[in-house]
Write an enzyme that holds these catalytic residues in place. Structure first.
Site, PDB file in Angstrom:
ATOM      1  N   ARG A   1       0.831  -1.213   0.000  1.00 20.69           N
ATOM      2  CA  ARG A   1       0.000   0.000   0.000  1.00 20.69           C
ATOM      3  C   ARG A   1       0.861   1.258   0.000  1.00 20.69           C
ATOM      4  O   ARG A   1       0.362   2.355  -0.220  1.00 20.69           O
ATOM      5  CB  ARG A   1      -0.936  -0.007   1.213  1.00 20.69           C
ATOM      6  CG  ARG A   1      -0.245  -0.002   2.559  1.00 20.69           C
ATOM      7  CD  ARG A   1      -1.246  -0.067   3.701  1.00 20.69           C
ATOM      8  NE  ARG A   1      -0.614  -0.138   4.999  1.00 20.69           N
ATOM      9  CZ  ARG A   1      -0.232  -1.263   5.591  1.00 20.69           C
ATOM     10  NH1 ARG A   1      -0.426  -2.423   4.975  1.00 20.69           N
ATOM     11  NH2 ARG A   1       0.333  -1.253   6.782  1.00 20.69           N
ATOM     12  N   TYR A   2       2.159   1.104   0.289  1.00 24.07           N
ATOM     13  CA  TYR A   2       3.046   2.261   0.336  1.00 24.07           C
ATOM     14  C   TYR A   2       3.880   2.432  -0.930  1.00 24.07           C
ATOM     15  O   TYR A   2       4.399   3.515  -1.175  1.00 24.07           O
ATOM     16  CB  TYR A   2       4.005   2.157   1.533  1.00 24.07           C
ATOM     17  CG  TYR A   2       3.306   2.128   2.869  1.00 24.07           C
ATOM     18  CD1 TYR A   2       2.492   3.174   3.266  1.00 24.07           C
ATOM     19  CD2 TYR A   2       3.477   1.052   3.734  1.00 24.07           C
ATOM     20  CE1 TYR A   2       1.851   3.151   4.496  1.00 24.07           C
ATOM     21  CE2 TYR A   2       2.841   1.015   4.963  1.00 24.07           C
ATOM     22  CZ  TYR A   2       2.026   2.068   5.344  1.00 24.07           C
ATOM     23  OH  TYR A   2       1.403   2.045   6.545  1.00 24.07           O
ATOM     24  N   THR A   3       4.078   1.374  -1.693  1.00 22.97           N
ATOM     25  CA  THR A   3       4.983   1.445  -2.840  1.00 22.97           C
ATOM     26  C   THR A   3       4.216   1.611  -4.146  1.00 22.97           C
ATOM     27  O   THR A   3       3.020   1.306  -4.237  1.00 22.97           O
ATOM     28  CB  THR A   3       5.850   0.180  -2.925  1.00 22.97           C
ATOM     29  OG1 THR A   3       5.002  -0.963  -3.116  1.00 22.97           O
ATOM     30  CG2 THR A   3       6.665  -0.003  -1.654  1.00 22.97           C
TER      31      THR A   3
END
Length: 746
Positions: A121-123
């Site tokens: 979800r962050y990359t």
């Protein structure tokens, strides 16, 4: 109510066999092994295809990785999202993939910890330009398509790779009963080998290896595997590749700038630090990790002094840490026949070229069909242009204009539909020159494609041309240099121990310890209740300590491993396994070449070397043969066998000095007679050898101890007791005819 059974009854054994076989084949074909054509496992193929369907080309803006993984598991790969994401991360790591397929933005791990990547979800991610090699021809009729897991979509059975990706990035996987370990290779080298094989279809592996010399890992560490082993690897499809870190000396320090493939810098530092804590690296004082953005790998090792042999130190570290690492190679993959097989280099390239030839042929045929279809439509347009008024009249007045057009102008069904679907204003603008120009261009292309399809040589030429173009566009220089070196060997344990003086002490009950220094009062140390000093020897921490028991067996242990003299030591029976009832009696020490005289109190002995007494066997080795009732004496050390003299004293007051050269040098045995003791006195126990020592010719001095008395004999005094070996010797003065022991004091 009777219900019709809708199941099959089979024996449990048959069901278990069938279920296990089905599972095994699924794991082999659908999970663990790559396909030779595109070099991908199903999960990798689905990730790349899903990203292309999302429009994540190299020129596009990246999207959240969670979006990609959601499409992959929702449409094509119904498995765990974490495993799927990890597979995508691996394809984005430049330290894991030689030619990464995914361009990752965000935390995608580091060489120190490849699995430290951030959650999906962050990359963000998109495809790298080299993914074009796999996807560029996907929509050109080059591959088979299969239904996805729920039958709602189609996915490619494989990707139309323009390069043998199975060798470029390699693969690792464990299946049921088999595994694969394919190392990465250099793109330019692989393309050159393929071109050579197209030119010389009968080329052998030796010829192919002029281009593909070895694997090419995404690290600058050296590949040190000998050429002979690499040849055997590519001939059989299995073997190993050994790589070694690169270092240089900078301001007296050793700086490591490249590590073997997938080796963690922190793990290497931990391995070296563990040896330092265990005092197994006395030549190393400190180590630092100075890696940063500019220097991805920079490990600094600080030697203790400038006199340290850094080459020898690094050879030891190569052998004992991951600074040198061997990788198993198993070229196991799924062939074009759908079966797994371990293939040699020639088989891989030959089979892939068959795959590529088929893909190019299908691409050309697909294009030919499009060209012919377009030419067919252009023929209809030309007719419509030349008869535009008549066509308009038919369309306006006829109830079934399509049928009338087909009959009137002998048009096909497709041509008639195309004319009817063309807008009137487009027909009005049509110009015969444009139609003719497009027709000429397409006919020229059709002719060129037909020539390629009918000529295997020209088809090979096209494949070579495309291989060369891709190698030029995506290729790079080799990263891993090839340097033939022998595998590193660890230094001997004694070479890794600081040489410091030490006194080895043996108690009467068989407890041993080591005290620092040579000025140690062994008898003044504290002992367990009922115990006392039996023997001691002055040596060094980097030399072995030899213990000899009452049966004549010798046992060896490194002196630095003995416990400190601050305590009571440890029982030697914990280290060794002497015969039942045997007692430890004597200590010896020195390097392997140190000579000493080993003798029994029955008056027999020989010269031997410390190396002959050594050995790590817990049961020891039989060194001196002792007659029944005999006792081994403390050894006497020999400097120069040609000049040294041995002095033997009995407890009945007889003293003899003779040349050490008169004694044989043996590895084991009883030895020769040193001094004559009458048999009757020997058997009755009235006379025994009290001790032996060795003196230097012309300068020796011996001290005899008899109870509280001691007698110092200088060289001039000793000469009076000189004689031949095995003689009776001279009688000592009154008061010294009950000798306890003797020792060299000068």
């Amino acid at each position: 109510m009777n219900l019709q059974a809708n199941y099959e009854q089979i024996p449990l054994k048959e069901y278990a066999e069938r279920a296990y076989l089905d599972y095994s084949m699924y794991v082999v074909l659908e999970r663990a092994l790559p396909f030779i054509g595109d070099g991908l496992k199903p999960v990798q193929r689905r990730i790349v295809y899903a990203m292309s369907e999302l429009g994540l080309a190299s020129s596009a803006k990246p999207k959240k990785s969670a979006r990609t993984i959601g499409d992959v598991i929702g449409k094509f790969h119904p498995h765990g999202d974490s495993a799927c994401y990890e597979a995508m991360v691996l394809m984005a790591q430049p330290f894991s993939y030689r030619y990464p397929l995914v361009d990752g933005q965000g935390n995608f791990g580091s060489p120190d910890d490849p699995k430290s990547f951030a959650a999906m979800r962050y990359t963000e991610s998109k495809l790298n330009p080299i993914a074009e090699v796999l996807l560029g021809e996907l929509g050109q009729g080059t591959v088979e398509w299969n239904a996805n897991f729920d039958g709602t979509l189609e996915e490619p059975a494989y990707l139309p790779a323009r390069l043998p990706h199975v060798l470029l990035n390699g693969s690792m996987g464990i299946a049921v009963g088999m595994a694969t370990d394919i190392p990465p290779h250099n793109l330019r080298e692989v393309a050159a080998a393929c071109i050579h094989l197209l030119d010389e279809p009968e080329a052998g592996i030796a010829e192919l290896m002029t281009h593909i010399r070895a694997p090419d890992y995404p690290t600058k560490a050296e590949i040190i595997t000998p050429r002979k082993e690499l040849t055997a690897l590519y001939e059989t499809g299995s073997g190993s590749v050994r790589t070694r870190a690169i270092f240089h000396v900078e301001d007296g320090n050793v700086v490591v700038t490249a590590l073997p493939y997938q080796v963690s810098p922190s793990k290497v530092l931990e391995q070296i630090a563990a040896q330092m804590r265990a005092k197994k690296l006395p030549m190393l004082e400190d180590l630092r990790d100075e890696s940063d953005h500019e220097n991805l790998i920079r490990l600094v090792l600080v030697p203790r002094s400038s006199r340290i042999d850094t080459e020898a130190m690094m050879r030891h570290l190569f052998a004992t840490t991951d600074l040198e690492k061997s990788y198993r190679v198993n070229l196991n993959m799924i062939g074009l026949n759908g079966r797994p097989q371990v293939k040699n280099l020639r088989q891989i390239l030959t089979e892939w070229l068959r795959f590529r030839t088929d893909a190019v042929t299908r691409r050309l045929q697909h294009r030919l069909e499009k060209v012919e279809k377009r030419l067919h439509l252009l023929d209809g347009l030309r007719i419509a242009f030349l008869n535009l008024d008549e066509v308009i009249r038919i369309v306006r007045t006829e109830d079934e204009p399509k049928t009338v057009l087909m009959d009137r102008f002998r048009l096909s069904d497709v041509q008639a539909d195309y004319i009817l679907e063309t807008r009137l204003r487009q027909l009005a603008r049509l110009e015969e020159m444009k139609i003719n120009a497009e027709t000429d261009k397409l006919e020229e292309e059709r002719a060129r494609i037909n020539v390629l399809l009918k000529s295997p040589a020209k088809l090979r030429g096209l494949i070579k041309q495309e291989l060369t173009a891709d190698a030029e566009k995506f290729g790079d220089a080799r990263q891993a240099p090839l340097v033939e070196r022998e595998a590193a060997q660890a230094l001997d344990e004694s070479a890794l121990v600081t040489s410091e003086p030490v006194t080895i002490v043996l108690s009467a009950k068989g407890w041993a310890r080591a005290a620092k220094g040579h000025d140690v009062d062994a008898e003044g140390l504290s002992y367990r209740e009922g115990d006392q000093c039996l023997a001691f020897a002055r040596g060094r921490t980097n030399l072995p300590a030899i213990f000899i028991d009452s049966t004549g067996r010798s046992y060896s242990t490194p002196a630095h491993t003995l416990p400190s003299a601050r305590g009571n030591g440890e029982p030697l029976t914990g280290r060794f396994s002497p015969p039942a009832g045997a007692e430890f009696q004597v200590i010896a020490t020195g390097d392997n070449d140190t000579r000493l005289v080993l003798a029994s109190d029955f008056g027999y002995g020989f010269v031997t070397q410390v190396g002959a007494l050594g050995g790590r066997n817990k049961a020891g080795k039989q060194s001196i043969s002792l007659p029944s009732g005999a006792r081994v004496l403390p050894p006497a050390y020999v400097g120069d066998p040609a000049r040294d003299r041995i002095v033997v004293a009995t407890n009945d007051g007889h003293l003899l000095m003779f040349s050490v050269a008169e004694l044989p040098e043996l590895d084991k045995g009883k030895g020769n007679k040193l001094i004559d003791i009458p048999k009757a006195r020997l058997s009755s126990g009235d006379e025994r050898v009290a001790g032996i020592t060795v003196v230097s010719e012309g300068s020796g001095e011996v001290t005899l101890f008899a109870g509280q008395r001691k007698l110092i004999l200088k060289w001039a005094d000793l000469v009076e007791y000189g004689g031949n070996r095995a003689s009776r010797g001279g009688v000592l003065p009154r008061g010294f005819r009950r000798v306890d022991r003797l020792e060299t004091t000068g």
